[in-house]
Design an enzyme around this catalytic site. Structure first.
Site, PDB file in Angstrom:
ATOM      1  N   TYR A   1       0.826  -1.205   0.000  1.00  0.00           N
ATOM      2  CA  TYR A   1       0.000   0.000   0.000  1.00  0.00           C
ATOM      3  C   TYR A   1       0.861   1.256   0.000  1.00  0.00           C
ATOM      4  O   TYR A   1       1.876   1.324   0.696  1.00  0.00           O
ATOM      5  CB  TYR A   1      -0.903   0.018   1.243  1.00  0.00           C
TER       6      TYR A   1
ATOM      7  N   TRP B   1       1.067   5.673  -1.713  1.00  0.00           N
ATOM      8  CA  TRP B   1       0.729   6.655  -2.747  1.00  0.00           C
ATOM      9  C   TRP B   1       1.778   6.783  -3.828  1.00  0.00           C
ATOM     10  O   TRP B   1       1.507   7.316  -4.898  1.00  0.00           O
ATOM     11  CB  TRP B   1       0.485   8.008  -2.085  1.00  0.00           C
TER      12      TRP B   1
HETATM   13  P1  PGD Z   1       3.410   8.143   1.672  1.00  0.00           P
HETATM   14  O1  PGD Z   1       4.185   9.020   2.573  1.00  0.00           O
HETATM   15  O2  PGD Z   1       2.694   8.777   0.521  1.00  0.00           O
HETATM   16  O3  PGD Z   1       2.377   7.399   2.607  1.00  0.00           O
HETATM   17  O4  PGD Z   1       0.381   6.276   3.458  1.00  0.00           O
HETATM   18  P2  PGD Z   1       1.488   6.105   2.319  1.00  0.00           P
HETATM   19  O5  PGD Z   1       2.267   4.881   2.645  1.00  0.00           O
HETATM   20  O6  PGD Z   1       0.859   6.209   0.981  1.00  0.00           O
HETATM   21  O7  PGD Z   1       4.357   6.971   1.170  1.00  0.00           O
HETATM   22  C1  PGD Z   1       4.750   6.832  -0.143  1.00  0.00           C
HETATM   23  C2  PGD Z   1       6.185   6.364  -0.157  1.00  0.00           C
HETATM   24  O8  PGD Z   1       6.505   6.069  -1.501  1.00  0.00           O
HETATM   25  C3  PGD Z   1       7.184   7.402   0.307  1.00  0.00           C
HETATM   26  O9  PGD Z   1       7.994   6.855   1.305  1.00  0.00           O
HETATM   27  C4  PGD Z   1       7.996   7.744  -0.951  1.00  0.00           C
HETATM   28  O10 PGD Z   1       9.358   7.993  -0.698  1.00  0.00           O
HETATM   29  C5  PGD Z   1       7.843   6.480  -1.761  1.00  0.00           C
HETATM   30  N1  PGD Z   1       7.943   6.679  -3.202  1.00  0.00           N
HETATM   31  C6  PGD Z   1       7.547   7.740  -3.928  1.00  0.00           C
HETATM   32  N2  PGD Z   1       7.787   7.505  -5.240  1.00  0.00           N
HETATM   33  C7  PGD Z   1       8.313   6.270  -5.332  1.00  0.00           C
HETATM   34  C8  PGD Z   1       8.730   5.466  -6.429  1.00  0.00           C
HETATM   35  O11 PGD Z   1       8.635   5.832  -7.580  1.00  0.00           O
HETATM   36  N3  PGD Z   1       9.214   4.232  -6.145  1.00  0.00           N
HETATM   37  C9  PGD Z   1       9.313   3.771  -4.878  1.00  0.00           C
HETATM   38  N4  PGD Z   1       9.785   2.537  -4.714  1.00  0.00           N
HETATM   39  N5  PGD Z   1       8.939   4.521  -3.826  1.00  0.00           N
HETATM   40  C10 PGD Z   1       8.427   5.747  -4.049  1.00  0.00           C
HETATM   41  C11 PGD Z   1      -0.606   7.231   3.370  1.00  0.00           C
HETATM   42  C12 PGD Z   1      -1.804   6.797   4.228  1.00  0.00           C
HETATM   43  O12 PGD Z   1      -1.548   7.113   5.603  1.00  0.00           O
HETATM   44  C13 PGD Z   1      -3.047   7.400   3.802  1.00  0.00           C
HETATM   45  S1  PGD Z   1      -3.402   7.424   2.120  1.00  0.00           S
HETATM   46  C14 PGD Z   1      -3.953   7.866   4.674  1.00  0.00           C
HETATM   47  S2  PGD Z   1      -5.341   8.702   4.131  1.00  0.00           S
HETATM   48  C15 PGD Z   1      -3.869   7.639   6.108  1.00  0.00           C
HETATM   49  N6  PGD Z   1      -3.969   8.842   6.855  1.00  0.00           N
HETATM   50  C16 PGD Z   1      -3.738   8.796   8.183  1.00  0.00           C
HETATM   51  C17 PGD Z   1      -4.306   9.719   9.130  1.00  0.00           C
HETATM   52  O13 PGD Z   1      -5.053  10.650   8.772  1.00  0.00           O
HETATM   53  N7  PGD Z   1      -4.014   9.547  10.426  1.00  0.00           N
HETATM   54  C18 PGD Z   1      -3.222   8.558  10.872  1.00  0.00           C
HETATM   55  N8  PGD Z   1      -2.964   8.468  12.177  1.00  0.00           N
HETATM   56  N9  PGD Z   1      -2.652   7.695  10.000  1.00  0.00           N
HETATM   57  C19 PGD Z   1      -2.899   7.772   8.691  1.00  0.00           C
HETATM   58  N10 PGD Z   1      -2.301   6.866   7.837  1.00  0.00           N
HETATM   59  C20 PGD Z   1      -2.657   6.775   6.442  1.00  0.00           C
END
Ligand code: PGD
Length: 770
Positions: free
Chosen positions: A110, A112
């Site tokens: 999972y 983004w």
């Molecule tokens: P991101 O920080 O977007 O968080 O959780 P998610 O895991 O999606 O992580 C994306 C990662 O992908 C980053 O570490 C980035 O470096 C890496 N990345 C970016 N591009 C690439 C690529 O091309 N290749 C590779 N291999 N890596 C890449 C988000 C999730 O958190 C979501 S969607 C929600 S809505 C939730 N929100 C909450 C909240 O409101 N409150 C709490 N307490 N917890 C939440 N967690 C959830």
């Protein structure tokens, strides 16, 4: 080196970028009326030390081989060559595949990731595991809308129809008289859309509506959930009590005969059961304004007056994602719809119910005539799944049964997890428990651009390029622009694209052709673009050829203006356009959900007090919401994210009463704690939050002083150390991370600097054995 500006796109906006030495200069896309400041996070990140420079392997895993290991998150790393890394990964995949098959591999992955549609990391993982390994245990739903996406199909229809294709902002600007936003409409959320967002229009639409006289009312513990332009009103209520508040409103509407009985009779099922519940006919408890007042901390007079104001107005009700990211999160989503129905509003211009308006930049927008093709995922040879937020339960309790949406499922025994494009040590709850769960694995493989906490728990870390270092195509189904994402910089150090990594692994495992279909990355971009051309040609729409598109950097796509199409058609003729629910109507009572027999989610919406309640030990609610200075945890080391911190630590907002009671002043380092751990943050004392509530956004990279502690101390400010890891209910099993209870005090312990952005230094080690 100075280069010519090139076009690129991120989840938070399109831009042109130019590399100047190690920094980037960024110009927002000229068509964007209100560009996001998150673009500033790109300025300094290309060569930041937090980047992963080379493949690394955890020392304990090298020494002992695959297997459960309590050292995960607290071990040394050994640098290896790509050749060695590929050998290790391919060998381990082969071992797990042979011994356990796809059932031993968790590939939910999972996250983004980044905006490009081809290099979307999660899609790459899924395609690889399907085409090369025969499949994997998958995850369903999301951390964003885990409970709404399961509930809404039972009671009204697919979430897409009621959110992305819900009432449009244009209609709101023209017709709504009251926009009642449970959880508000904060621009920090709508500045982001997966796949990209070229025009940030929410601020302008709210301004237009407000100038026409529309009232925006944000029901939330935080004042900041509505922008100034909305000229809105703030109704503060206790976190997690919106369901009780709406029941109180409904009670007033029923008692004062202000409900639209004709609408309810024609377009809904189950209203009599709802009325009986509100009147207490089932159990003797009347859910009236006084009852709600005691739960919500809003006076009965305010609730009564509020309900009266809604009557006879064009009201649009919306419920933010945040509300359903909590225990019993299904209930406010359901009740928001019931309130709109009781007011007779669904299907009227600018009225009714639209789910999660403003929660993302996708919602309230127009849809493209055709969507850009997604990377085909191949076929998963097995059908084993978990709701996405149940990962720690799965790893800790293999073989145990659990309920989900009317099914009784069993957690599989996972040996290997493969992650790319996500950060579970950002997104999951109760991080100490998550660490224990990951320690059960034989092997955790992570592709990352930077040394996130998730990478620091992996056995094999492969350096991935970031979006700026490769070519892709960016576009979202609700964005009329499609972008050629041209590379801005060379890959950092030894970083490789996720696709290149998987293609090489596929080759070593004898399945290269199945994975690549003979295409390189540019070949896939051309292929997908040609598919788009074909789809458009079927509608007599012509777009430039690929080379011209690439040269131009952006093209415009035709859109449909059909916001709210499902409900509008239903209202116009419910027999001809029934809703896709069992009754064909809005289900205030769902016989299907009732048949599941879940006490925590019965057949009609209810108020259920959450198990987490403030008490003498933990008297404060903590809201752990989306950050304003970055997307989730992405680029937390970027300029803009860093500018929002104080002395490198995340900022926690609290009311002056709560601060004074604890001798805390603005800028103090405070410690938030509960039975799951401790978190440091810098105190911001503000009246824009309710007394009794504190707010600490998500996304500061987890930085535990002792990663192995049962109740770790994060010195950076990651609230998921404190949140509880339970499902919203047996129906959806969604993430409940939005709120929890804590105590806080001025921090008097030893203060060590934040180390989250300092990468592990590889230890010297003989890698001859590989
Ligand atoms: P991101 O920080 O977007 O968080 O959780 P998610 O895991 O999606 O992580 C994306 C990662 O992908 C980053 O570490 C980035 O470096 C890496 N990345 C970016 N591009 C690439 C690529 O091309 N290749 C590779 N291999 N890596 C890449 C988000 C999730 O958190 C979501 S969607 C929600 S809505 C939730 N929100 C909450 C909240 O409101 N409150 C709490 N307490 N917890 C939440 N967690 C959830």
């Amino acid at each position: 080196m100075t280069q010519k500006p090139v076009m690129h796109s991120a989840h938070w906006g399109a831009f042109t970028a130019r590399q100047q030495g190690e920094r980037l200069t960024i110009e927002p896309f000229h068509g964007d009326p209100d560009p996001s400041p998150l673009l500033q996070n790109f300025h300094n990140v290309l060569h930041h030390p937090a980047r992963v420079a080379q493949p690394m392997v955890r020392r304990g895993w090298l020494e002992n081989g695959p297997g459960a290991d309590p050292r995960r998150g607290n071990d040394d790393y050994v640098a290896v060559s790509w050749e060695q890394a590929y050998t290790l990964v391919a060998r381990e995949l082969q071992r797990v595949g042979d011994a356990y098959g796809p059932e031993g591999i968790f590939g939910g992955s999972y996250g983004w990731s980044s905006a490009g549609r081809f290099h979307h990391a999660q899609s790459q993982v899924h395609r690889f595991l399907n085409t090369v390994m025969g499949g994997y245990v998958r995850s369903v739903n999301s951390y964003s809308s885990g409970s709404a996406s399961v509930l809404l199909p039972h009671i009204v229809g697919d979430m897409n129809e009621i959110a992305r294709r819900g009432v449009s902002w244009e209609e709101i600007a023209r017709h709504s008289e009251i926009v009642l936003a449970f959880g508000g409409l904060a621009l920090k959320n709508s500045q982001v859309a997966s796949g990209g967002l070229s025009e940030h229009t929410e601020r302008g639409f709210m301004q237009q509506a407000a100038e026409r006289g529309a009232r925006f009312i944000s029901v939330s513990p935080l004042q900041s959930d509505l922008p100034d332009e909305a000229q809105g009103e703030w109704l503060a209520l206790r976190p997690g009590t919106d369901a009780a508040f709406i029941l109180g409103l409904l009670s007033v509407l029923i008692d004062e005969q202000r409900t639209d009985e004709a609408f309810l009779a024609r377009y809904t099922v189950g209203w009599p059961q709802m009325v009986a519940y509100i009147r207490g006919e089932e159990d003797g408890t009347r859910r009236d304004a006084q009852w709600a007042a005691e739960i919500c901390g809003v006076s009965a007079a305010t609730i009564t007056d509020f309900a009266r104001q809604l009557h006879g107005k064009r009201v649009l009700v919306t419920v933010a994602h945040a509300l359903q990211r909590a225990e019993h999160g299904e209930q406010p989503v359901w009740l928001g719809l019931v309130l709109a129905a009781a007011l007779g509003q669904p299907g009227l211009p600018g009225g009714g119910y639209t789910y999660a308006l403003g929660a993302l930049g996708h919602y309230g927008k127009h849809h493209n005539l055709v969507s850009f093709p997604a990377l085909p995922q191949g076929k998963n040879g097995i059908d084993r799944l978990i709701p996405v937020a149940r990962i720690a339960d799965m790893l800790l309790h293999p073989g145990t049964q659990f309920d989900y949406n009317g099914r009784r499922l069993t957690y599989p025994h996972i040996r290997l997890a493969y992650w790319a494009g996500g950060n579970p040590f950002h997104h999951h709850q109760d991080l100490a428990r998550l660490r224990q769960a990951f320690c059960q694995l034989d092997t955790l493989i992570v592709h990352e651009t930077a040394w996130t906490a998730s990478a620091r728990h992996a056995d094999i870390v492969l350096p991935a390029t970031m979006t700026l270092e490769r070519e892709d195509i960016g576009g979202a189904p609700t964005d009329r622009h499609l972008f050629a994402m041209q590379p801005v910089a060379q890959p950092y150090a030894q970083a490789q694209d996720d696709y290149t990594i998987f293609a090489e692994l596929a080759r070593r495992l004898g399945r290269e052709e199945a994975f690549t279909e003979g295409r390189d990355a540019r070949g896939w971009l051309r292929h997908h673009y040609a598919q788009l051309q074909e789809k458009l040609a079927a509608h007599q729409v012509t777009i430039p050829d690929f080379d011209q598109f690439w040269l131009q950097g952006v093209i415009e796509l035709p859109q449909l203006k059909d916001g709210g199409r499902m409900i509008n058609a239903f209202r116009a003729d419910p027999a001809a356009a029934p809703l896709p629910t069992p009754s064909g109507k809005i289900e205030i009572f769902s016989a299907t959900i009732a048949s599941f027999g879940y006490e925590n989610c019965p057949g009609h919406p209810v108020w259920r007090a959450p198990q987490q309640q403030p008490d003498a030990e933990h008297p404060l609610w903590l809201i752990a919401n989306q950050p304003a200075t970055r997307l989730h945890s992405q680029l937390d080391f970027g300029d803009y994210s860093l500018s929002g911190k104080r002395e490198g630590r995340e900022v926690c907002s609290l009311h002056p009463h709560d601060a004074a009671a604890r001798g805390i002043t603005d800028g103090d380092i405070i410690e938030l704690y509960n039975q799951r751990g401790h978190v440091l943050a810098s105190a911001r004392v503000t009246e824009s939050i309710m007394p009794g509530v504190v707010q600490l956004p998500t996304g500061a990279w987890y930085d535990p002083v002792d990663p192995t502690a049962l109740r770790p101390l994060c010195r950076h400010g990651n609230p998921n150390v404190l949140t509880l890891d339970i499902g919203t209910s047996s129906l959806a099993q969604g993430c409940s991370g939005q709120i929890t209870v804590v105590q806080l005090r001025k921090y008097r312990g030893e203060l060590t600097p934040v180390q989250a952005f300092i990468p592990p230094q590889p230890v010297s080690y003989s890698t001859e054995i590989i």
